[in-house]
Design an enzyme around this catalytic site. Sequence first.
Site, PDB file in Angstrom:
ATOM      1  N   PRO A 114     -21.840  13.618   0.668  1.00 57.88           N
ATOM      2  CA  PRO A 114     -21.556  13.312   2.074  1.00 57.88           C
ATOM      3  C   PRO A 114     -22.414  12.179   2.596  1.00 57.88           C
ATOM      4  O   PRO A 114     -23.618  12.102   2.326  1.00 57.88           O
ATOM      5  CB  PRO A 114     -21.900  14.634   2.780  1.00 57.88           C
ATOM      6  CG  PRO A 114     -21.628  15.676   1.747  1.00 57.88           C
ATOM      7  CD  PRO A 114     -22.033  15.054   0.441  1.00 57.88           C
ATOM      8  N   CYS A 115     -21.765  11.260   3.354  1.00 53.41           N
ATOM      9  CA  CYS A 115     -22.434  10.017   3.732  1.00 53.41           C
ATOM     10  C   CYS A 115     -22.799   9.866   5.206  1.00 53.41           C
ATOM     11  O   CYS A 115     -23.412   8.855   5.555  1.00 53.41           O
ATOM     12  CB  CYS A 115     -21.558   8.830   3.329  1.00 53.41           C
ATOM     13  SG  CYS A 115     -19.898   8.899   4.031  1.00 53.41           S
ATOM     14  N   PRO A 116     -22.466  10.787   6.134  1.00 53.66           N
ATOM     15  CA  PRO A 116     -22.798  10.546   7.538  1.00 53.66           C
ATOM     16  C   PRO A 116     -24.282  10.321   7.800  1.00 53.66           C
ATOM     17  O   PRO A 116     -24.659   9.613   8.738  1.00 53.66           O
ATOM     18  CB  PRO A 116     -22.316  11.826   8.242  1.00 53.66           C
ATOM     19  CG  PRO A 116     -21.248  12.359   7.366  1.00 53.66           C
ATOM     20  CD  PRO A 116     -21.675  12.019   5.969  1.00 53.66           C
ATOM     21  N   SER A 117     -25.152  10.904   6.960  1.00 50.21           N
ATOM     22  CA  SER A 117     -26.588  10.759   7.191  1.00 50.21           C
ATOM     23  C   SER A 117     -27.103   9.361   6.884  1.00 50.21           C
ATOM     24  O   SER A 117     -28.236   9.017   7.229  1.00 50.21           O
ATOM     25  CB  SER A 117     -27.354  11.783   6.340  1.00 50.21           C
ATOM     26  OG  SER A 117     -26.939  11.735   4.995  1.00 50.21           O
ATOM     27  N   PHE A 118     -26.273   8.518   6.224  1.00 51.43           N
ATOM     28  CA  PHE A 118     -26.676   7.139   5.932  1.00 51.43           C
ATOM     29  C   PHE A 118     -25.853   6.111   6.699  1.00 51.43           C
ATOM     30  O   PHE A 118     -26.152   4.924   6.665  1.00 51.43           O
ATOM     31  CB  PHE A 118     -26.535   6.852   4.433  1.00 51.43           C
ATOM     32  CG  PHE A 118     -27.336   7.774   3.566  1.00 51.43           C
ATOM     33  CD1 PHE A 118     -28.715   7.693   3.534  1.00 51.43           C
ATOM     34  CD2 PHE A 118     -26.704   8.741   2.800  1.00 51.43           C
ATOM     35  CE1 PHE A 118     -29.460   8.563   2.742  1.00 51.43           C
ATOM     36  CE2 PHE A 118     -27.438   9.608   2.012  1.00 51.43           C
ATOM     37  CZ  PHE A 118     -28.818   9.522   1.986  1.00 51.43           C
TER      38      PHE A 118
END
Length: 401
Positions: A114-118
């Site tokens: 999952p990429c939302p944190s970057f």
Amino acid sequence: MGTRAHKNRLYVLGSHPKAIELTRERAASYGGSRKPRFISLFSGAMGLDLGLEAAGFETIGCLDQDKWACETIRRNRPEVNLIQDDIRNWSSKELLAKFGCRRDEVDLIVGGPPCPSFSTAGRRKSFQDPRGQVMFDFLRIVEDIRPAFFLMENVRGILSASIEHVPLTHRTRNGAIPKPEQERGSVLRHLHAVFKKMRYVVTVQLVNAADYGVPQKRERVVFLGSRDGFQVTMPPGDFREKGGIFERPWRTLGDAIGDLSEKKPEYLPFSKSREKYLRLLSEGQNWRDLPKDLIRDAMGGAYESGGGKVGFYRRLNFDRPCPTVPTSPIQKSTCLCHPRELRPLSVKEYARVQQFPDDWAFSGSLTKKYMQIGNAVPVGLGFVIGKTVLRHLENYRNLDL
């Protein structure tokens, strides 16, 4: 790190062995006479996996914790070994047992943690966000199984992300010098150390899916890791914006959906307030093309914010590639309005842009269907990645040792 190739940003991370230690037995293990095989983690709706299969790979098994993505896999590929669970609950030994294979039968492990944190569009909590931490669970599985190759993909923002994000307004306060973990790019430096410990050489490239024949401008960061010290790089792609002597023009939204005829297109409607402004726009226009006296009201609080705000009140253009399809086409900042109709792209049109087969059926509500498609890797990009890795597997298999 920091060399540049073509229009893609390219880094080389991890350890470079003084010599590539390949034996005849190990070279033969690269697929051998069988079809090369891969394990898919964070599989979603299988966009990446379908591309890899088209390139010549065989899926050993998939893992994802999203209920509706798993229902989509079961609906379309009931024969695939599927784990519906959090990756943090699984060891590599348990994973292999569930999929019924040995370590030496796994040529490739792939996944898009999952990429939302970057993402630059989010709060960029990086590894402080549990969604960012599962990247290490992906790498834990890779390190333990030790396939010849692994593929990890993420958003462009990971290239500049810091381990400890500090908002821009706080960076210059009192002239404070940021700690190493607060510096831009510290995530990539940390991953370099992780890859080195794993003893994988990893190339990190920023690629645009449109350069590989996908009818969508979608930038992603591709991590390609080699266990035996080879530098595996993505090809530059055969497509460019306007084409050239040796390159074809980008494929367009019209190429993707121009021949699609839907009697009852499946879509979520825009709100009436959104429709009020969208009906004033023509193909290829956005909020900047609204009547000047309406722009402030249309944009609301976003009017005073920074950035280009390119996703607001956006009517698409049949003659251009589609912008990145987000997880929802009806939000104020992620609007994907049909070029000529007063509606967002339909689920089928969304799937066409991501190059899913027309008979691929998505499960769940309309919201869940859009989310699965928007989170997917375009099938065509997965195909190119698969062919890239496959060439290396075939080369190793034929080495004269």
